[in-house]
Design a protein around this motif. Structure first.
Motif, PDB file in Angstrom:
ATOM      1  N   GLN A 187       0.861  -1.189   0.000  1.00 49.09           N
ATOM      2  CA  GLN A 187       0.000   0.000   0.000  1.00 49.09           C
ATOM      3  C   GLN A 187       0.895   1.236   0.000  1.00 49.09           C
ATOM      4  OE1 GLN A 187      -3.629  -0.551   0.587  1.00 49.09           O
ATOM      5  NE2 GLN A 187      -3.079  -2.716   0.405  1.00 49.09           N
ATOM      6  N   MET A 188       0.675   2.142  -0.960  1.00 50.68           N
ATOM      7  CA  MET A 188       1.535   3.331  -1.032  1.00 50.68           C
ATOM      8  C   MET A 188       0.823   4.610  -0.595  1.00 50.68           C
ATOM      9  SD  MET A 188       4.054   3.139  -4.272  1.00 50.68           S
ATOM     10  CE  MET A 188       3.159   2.294  -5.531  1.00 50.68           C
ATOM     11  N   HIS A 189      -0.366   4.467  -0.013  1.00 49.27           N
ATOM     12  CA  HIS A 189      -1.060   5.661   0.466  1.00 49.27           C
ATOM     13  C   HIS A 189      -1.007   5.650   2.000  1.00 49.27           C
ATOM     14  CE1 HIS A 189      -3.812   2.291   0.265  1.00 49.27           C
ATOM     15  NE2 HIS A 189      -4.344   2.785   1.361  1.00 49.27           N
ATOM     16  N   TYR A 190      -1.617   6.662   2.619  1.00 48.24           N
ATOM     17  CA  TYR A 190      -1.555   6.769   4.072  1.00 48.24           C
ATOM     18  C   TYR A 190      -2.685   5.956   4.702  1.00 48.24           C
ATOM     19  CZ  TYR A 190       0.857  10.804   2.177  1.00 48.24           C
ATOM     20  OH  TYR A 190       1.647  11.604   1.423  1.00 48.24           O
ATOM     21  N   ILE A 219      -5.532   0.234 -12.999  1.00 49.06           N
ATOM     22  CA  ILE A 219      -4.840   0.952 -14.083  1.00 49.06           C
ATOM     23  C   ILE A 219      -3.556   1.582 -13.535  1.00 49.06           C
ATOM     24  CG2 ILE A 219      -5.002   2.856 -15.731  1.00 49.06           C
ATOM     25  CD1 ILE A 219      -7.988   2.412 -15.880  1.00 49.06           C
ATOM     26  N   GLU A 220      -2.434   1.220 -14.103  1.00 48.39           N
ATOM     27  CA  GLU A 220      -1.151   1.722 -13.608  1.00 48.39           C
ATOM     28  C   GLU A 220      -0.265   2.149 -14.787  1.00 48.39           C
ATOM     29  OE1 GLU A 220       0.511   2.630 -10.831  1.00 48.39           O
ATOM     30  OE2 GLU A 220       2.222   2.921 -12.159  1.00 48.39           O
ATOM     31  N   LEU A 221       0.264   3.358 -14.664  1.00 51.97           N
ATOM     32  CA  LEU A 221       1.090   3.957 -15.719  1.00 51.97           C
ATOM     33  C   LEU A 221       2.390   3.205 -15.968  1.00 51.97           C
ATOM     34  CD1 LEU A 221       1.749   6.525 -17.519  1.00 51.97           C
ATOM     35  CD2 LEU A 221       2.805   7.477 -15.474  1.00 51.97           C
TER      36      LEU A 221
END
Ligand SMILES: C[S@@+](CC[C@H](N)C(=O)[O-])C[C@H]1O[C@@H](n2cnc3c(N)ncnc32)[C@H](O)[C@@H]1O
Length: 271
Positions: A35-38, A84-86
Motif C-alpha cells: 500500500q503506497m497511500h496513508y 490501471i497503472e502507468l
C-alpha cells in the motif's frame, strides 16, 4: 517515475521468500508493503463505506501502484477490480503479486495512462473509481477528470480520491521540492479542486481535510524508517534506503511547513 521505481518490491519479495514458499504467501504478507497511500486498509474501508461499495460491483483503481488496494478490495469485499497503472514495471509486479494470492480472476491489471486511455471500451462500466495519491502527479486535470467521468456509471458512479492540495501558498523551495522531488508540478486549492470536479460533471462533493492526520502519519513514517535503518538497509541496500528516506523526510517537511494540504474527496457523477 524514479521515486517509485527502485526495486523495492523485488527486495520485499526476496525478504519474504527467505521465510516462506511462494504458495504460502497470504494477503496479510503482501499488506506489509503493497500500500503506497496513508493509513493502509483503514482508508480503503472508509472508501467502501463512503461509496457504498457492494459485492460483485466493478471498481476501477486509478494509479494502482503495486496493486495493494485493488487486491484488498477484491479479497475483503468480493468486487471486481480493474487496476490501471502507468508504469509497466509496477503493473507487471502487481500482476505477479495478485497471482501469488490467487486473485487473478477478480483483479485485472492494465498498464495504461489514465489521461490517454481509450475510454470507449470502458464507457460507463464502473460503479466506483478510487484513486489514492495519484492525481497529484497529473497536472492536466481537465483531461484526467473527463476520462474518469466517462468510465463511471451516470447518476450513481462514485469517485473516491485521496490527494494533496495547496492549502496555503507554497514557498519557492516548496514549489521546487514538489515538482522535482515529488513529481508534483501542480496542486489546486480546495476551491479550485471542487470547481474542477463540478466542471467535469461531478456533484454531491464531500471534501474532507486530512492534513492533520496525514502530517502525523508522515512524521511517524519518516521517524520509523530512520529508526529501522539497519533492517531496511539490509533489505534494500544503502542507495535505495537513502532515496526512500529522503523522499519520506521531504514529505514530512512539506506537511509540517503547513502549506501542503491532504484531502479525501467523495463525489458522484451527475452528468
Ligand atoms: C503514490 S503511488 C500510489 C499507488 C496506489 N494508489 C496505492 O495507494 O498503493 C502513485 C501511483 O500512480 C501512478 N500514476 C501516476 N500517474 C499516472 C497516470 N497518468 N495513469 C496511471 N497511473 C499513474 C504511479 O505510477 C504510481 O504507481
Amino acid at each position: 517515475m524514479a521515486i517509485y521505481g527502485n526495486g523495492r518490491i523485488a527486495n520485499e519479495l526476496h525478504h519474504l521468500f527467505a521465510n516462506k514458499k511462494p504458495e504460502q504467501v497470504t494477503i496479510y504478507d503482501l499488506l506489509e508493503f503493497d500500500q503506497m497511500h496513508y493509513d493502509g486498509i483503514a482508508a480503503l474501508d472508509v472508501a467502501v463505506e463512503k461509496c457504498q461499495i457492494k459485492e460483485h460491483q466493478h471498481i476501477v483503481d486509478i494509479g494502482s501502484g503495486y496493486g495493494g488496494p485493488s487486491r484488498y478490495l477484491a479479497w475483503k469485499y468480493n468486487v471486481n477490480v480493474t487496476a490501471i497503472e502507468l508504469q509497466e514495471e509496477h503493473s507487471n509486479q502487481a500482476n505477479e503479486l495478485t497471482k501469488y494470492v490467487q486473485l487473478g480472476s477478480k483483479v485485472r491489471h492494465l498498464n495504461a495512462d489514465i489521461s490517454a486511455l481509450d475510454t470507449r471500451e470502458y464507457n460507463e462500466k464502473f460503479h466506483v473509481a478510487i484513486s489514492l495519491l495519484v492525481f497529484l502527479h497529473i497536472p492536466n486535470r481537465d483531461q484526467l477528470l473527463k476520462n474518469v467521468s466517462s468510465i463511471l456509471k451516470l447518476s450513481i458512479g462514485k469517485l473516491f480520491i485521496e490527494d494533496w492540495y495547496c492549502k496555503y501558498s507554497f514557498l519557492p523551495e516548496e514549489v521546487k521540492c514538489l515538482s522535482e522531488k515529488m513529481l508534483c508540478p501542480y496542486l489546486p486549492t480546495k476551491d479550485e479542486y471542487i470547481e474542477q470536479l463540478i466542471s467535469a460533471g461531478f456533484g454531491d462533493i464531500e471534501f474532507i481535510d486530512m492534513t492533520e492526520s496525514w502530517t502525523t502519519i508522515c512524521s511517524k513514517r519518516s521517524e520509523d524508517f530512520y529508526l529501522n535503518r539497519e533492517i531496511e538497509i539490509q533489505k534494500h541496500g544503502q542507495s535505495v534506503y537513502e532515496d526512500l528516506l529522503s523522499f519520506y523526510q521531504g514529505v514530512d517537511k512539506l506537511f509540517k511547513n503547513g502549506h501542503l494540504g491532504g484531502a479525501r474527496i467523495v463525489a458522484t457523477k451527475l452528468r
